[in-house]
Motif scaffolding. Structure first.
Motif, PDB file in Angstrom:
ATOM      1  N   GLY A 180       0.815  -1.198   0.000  1.00  0.00           N
ATOM      2  CA  GLY A 180       0.000   0.000   0.000  1.00  0.00           C
ATOM      3  C   GLY A 180       0.851   1.252   0.000  1.00  0.00           C
ATOM      4  O   GLY A 180       2.049   1.207  -0.310  1.00  0.00           O
ATOM      5  N   THR A 181       0.214   2.372   0.323  1.00  0.00           N
ATOM      6  CA  THR A 181       0.938   3.639   0.427  1.00  0.00           C
ATOM      7  C   THR A 181       0.752   4.208   1.827  1.00  0.00           C
ATOM      8  O   THR A 181      -0.297   4.055   2.436  1.00  0.00           O
ATOM      9  N   LEU A 182       1.788   4.858   2.303  1.00  0.00           N
ATOM     10  CA  LEU A 182       1.781   5.478   3.624  1.00  0.00           C
ATOM     11  C   LEU A 182       2.028   6.965   3.444  1.00  0.00           C
ATOM     12  O   LEU A 182       3.038   7.359   2.865  1.00  0.00           O
ATOM     13  N   THR A 183       1.091   7.778   3.915  1.00  0.00           N
ATOM     14  CA  THR A 183       1.267   9.225   3.921  1.00  0.00           C
ATOM     15  C   THR A 183       1.674   9.616   5.336  1.00  0.00           C
ATOM     16  O   THR A 183       0.904   9.463   6.280  1.00  0.00           O
ATOM     17  N   VAL A 184       2.882  10.102   5.485  1.00  0.00           N
ATOM     18  CA  VAL A 184       3.435  10.413   6.806  1.00  0.00           C
ATOM     19  C   VAL A 184       2.746  11.647   7.369  1.00  0.00           C
ATOM     20  O   VAL A 184       2.717  12.709   6.748  1.00  0.00           O
ATOM     21  N   THR A 185       2.170  11.486   8.575  1.00  0.00           N
ATOM     22  CA  THR A 185       1.488  12.613   9.229  1.00  0.00           C
ATOM     23  C   THR A 185       2.272  13.155  10.421  1.00  0.00           C
ATOM     24  O   THR A 185       2.031  14.275  10.846  1.00  0.00           O
ATOM     25  N   GLY A 186       3.191  12.365  10.956  1.00  0.00           N
ATOM     26  CA  GLY A 186       3.976  12.839  12.089  1.00  0.00           C
ATOM     27  C   GLY A 186       5.105  11.888  12.422  1.00  0.00           C
ATOM     28  O   GLY A 186       5.058  10.708  12.098  1.00  0.00           O
ATOM     29  N   CYS A 187       6.126  12.430  13.085  1.00  0.00           N
ATOM     30  CA  CYS A 187       7.291  11.624  13.449  1.00  0.00           C
ATOM     31  C   CYS A 187       7.685  11.895  14.895  1.00  0.00           C
ATOM     32  O   CYS A 187       7.592  13.026  15.375  1.00  0.00           O
ATOM     33  N   THR A 188       8.117  10.844  15.577  1.00  0.00           N
ATOM     34  CA  THR A 188       8.730  10.978  16.892  1.00  0.00           C
ATOM     35  C   THR A 188      10.235  10.818  16.702  1.00  0.00           C
ATOM     36  O   THR A 188      10.720  10.818  15.578  1.00  0.00           O
ATOM     37  N   ASP A 189      10.954  10.647  17.792  1.00  0.00           N
ATOM     38  CA  ASP A 189      12.409  10.487  17.686  1.00  0.00           C
ATOM     39  C   ASP A 189      12.802   9.199  16.968  1.00  0.00           C
ATOM     40  O   ASP A 189      13.847   9.139  16.328  1.00  0.00           O
ATOM     41  N   GLU A 190      11.964   8.154  17.074  1.00  0.00           N
ATOM     42  CA  GLU A 190      12.337   6.853  16.517  1.00  0.00           C
ATOM     43  C   GLU A 190      11.449   6.376  15.383  1.00  0.00           C
ATOM     44  O   GLU A 190      11.895   5.583  14.562  1.00  0.00           O
ATOM     45  N   THR A 191      10.199   6.793  15.341  1.00  0.00           N
ATOM     46  CA  THR A 191       9.276   6.281  14.324  1.00  0.00           C
ATOM     47  C   THR A 191       8.495   7.412  13.662  1.00  0.00           C
ATOM     48  O   THR A 191       8.374   8.504  14.204  1.00  0.00           O
ATOM     49  N   CYS A 192       7.977   7.097  12.491  1.00  0.00           N
ATOM     50  CA  CYS A 192       7.045   7.975  11.796  1.00  0.00           C
ATOM     51  C   CYS A 192       5.763   7.186  11.571  1.00  0.00           C
ATOM     52  O   CYS A 192       5.806   5.975  11.347  1.00  0.00           O
ATOM     53  N   SER A 193       4.638   7.851  11.642  1.00  0.00           N
ATOM     54  CA  SER A 193       3.367   7.171  11.435  1.00  0.00           C
ATOM     55  C   SER A 193       2.499   8.005  10.512  1.00  0.00           C
ATOM     56  O   SER A 193       2.790   9.171  10.245  1.00  0.00           O
ATOM     57  N   GLY A 194       1.457   7.371  10.029  1.00  0.00           N
ATOM     58  CA  GLY A 194       0.579   8.095   9.136  1.00  0.00           C
ATOM     59  C   GLY A 194      -0.566   7.257   8.630  1.00  0.00           C
ATOM     60  O   GLY A 194      -0.816   6.142   9.096  1.00  0.00           O
ATOM     61  N   ARG A 195      -1.259   7.814   7.651  1.00  0.00           N
ATOM     62  CA  ARG A 195      -2.432   7.173   7.060  1.00  0.00           C
ATOM     63  C   ARG A 195      -1.968   6.155   6.033  1.00  0.00           C
ATOM     64  O   ARG A 195      -1.185   6.436   5.141  1.00  0.00           O
ATOM     65  N   TYR A 196      -2.489   4.938   6.187  1.00  0.00           N
ATOM     66  CA  TYR A 196      -2.120   3.842   5.298  1.00  0.00           C
ATOM     67  C   TYR A 196      -3.300   3.529   4.376  1.00  0.00           C
ATOM     68  O   TYR A 196      -4.429   3.359   4.832  1.00  0.00           O
ATOM     69  N   VAL A 197      -3.027   3.461   3.080  1.00  0.00           N
ATOM     70  CA  VAL A 197      -4.044   3.099   2.096  1.00  0.00           C
ATOM     71  C   VAL A 197      -3.579   1.800   1.433  1.00  0.00           C
ATOM     72  O   VAL A 197      -2.586   1.794   0.697  1.00  0.00           O
ATOM     73  N   PRO A 198      -4.274   0.688   1.694  1.00  0.00           N
ATOM     74  CA  PRO A 198      -3.831  -0.592   1.137  1.00  0.00           C
ATOM     75  C   PRO A 198      -4.081  -0.684  -0.366  1.00  0.00           C
ATOM     76  O   PRO A 198      -5.029  -0.102  -0.887  1.00  0.00           O
ATOM     77  N   ALA A 199      -3.226  -1.421  -1.048  1.00  0.00           N
ATOM     78  CA  ALA A 199      -3.412  -1.662  -2.475  1.00  0.00           C
ATOM     79  C   ALA A 199      -4.538  -2.663  -2.691  1.00  0.00           C
ATOM     80  O   ALA A 199      -5.223  -2.626  -3.712  1.00  0.00           O
ATOM     81  N   ASP A 200      -4.744  -3.550  -1.729  1.00  0.00           N
ATOM     82  CA  ASP A 200      -5.812  -4.536  -1.779  1.00  0.00           C
ATOM     83  C   ASP A 200      -6.974  -4.046  -0.932  1.00  0.00           C
ATOM     84  O   ASP A 200      -6.799  -3.669   0.224  1.00  0.00           O
TER      85      ASP A 200
END
Length: 153
Positions: free
Chosen positions: A46-66
């Motif tokens: 899928g695709t991940l649109t990064v919405t925010g980051c901490t010191d160790e990880t980034c997270s965001g909205r995930y849109v699956p290809a399936d």
């Protein structure tokens, strides 16, 4: 006379074990991520649109290809190549919500620990084993991997 030969062989054996241990540890460390990127058939893409980051990880909205996936968010390890608002094609590690970059950039990024291990091993190979050509080859391979990752990301 025999004692110096024995010491010389022991030193060379110890250096060879250290160099081998460095390369094996780098490959083992890389394989944890590389297996999901390189052998991604049958895994969740899928695709991940990064919405925010901490010191160790980034997270965001995930849109699956399936369309069958219910996942809406995912996280990924933070790197200098990830910034807020960026959209990345990813593969998700099975059983987690951890996403890994796909394509050339993701594949090379997964092997970065091996590149560093090859650079470190080249010092042991050249200095401890006195095998300069092999050391230069190891350093060139590790450096090419790290440079390729830098330019691919």
């Amino acid at each position: 006379m025999k004692r110096t030969v024995l010491v010389r062989h022991a030193r060379r054996t110890a250096m060879a074990v250290v160099a081998l241990l460095l390369v094996v540890a780098g490959a083992w460390s890389s394989w944890g991520s590389a297996q999901h990127v390189l052998l991604s058939k049958g895994r969740e893409h899928g695709t991940l649109t990064v919405t925010g980051c901490t010191d160790e990880t980034c997270s965001g909205r995930y849109v699956p290809a399936d369309a069958g996936s219910k996942r809406t968010t995912a996280t990924m390890e933070r790197s200098v190549a990830v910034s807020k608002g960026q959209t990345l094609t990813v593969v998700v590690k099975p059983g987690t919500d951890e996403a890994l970059r796909t394509g050339w950039g993701g594949g090379l990024h997964a092997w970065v620990p091996l590149g560093g291990a090859l650079l470190l091993a080249s010092l042991v190979i050249g200095g401890g084993l006195r095998m300069t050509r092999t050391a230069w080859s190891s350093a060139a391979l590790g450096g090419a991997l790290l440079l390729g990752t830098f330019f691919a990301l």
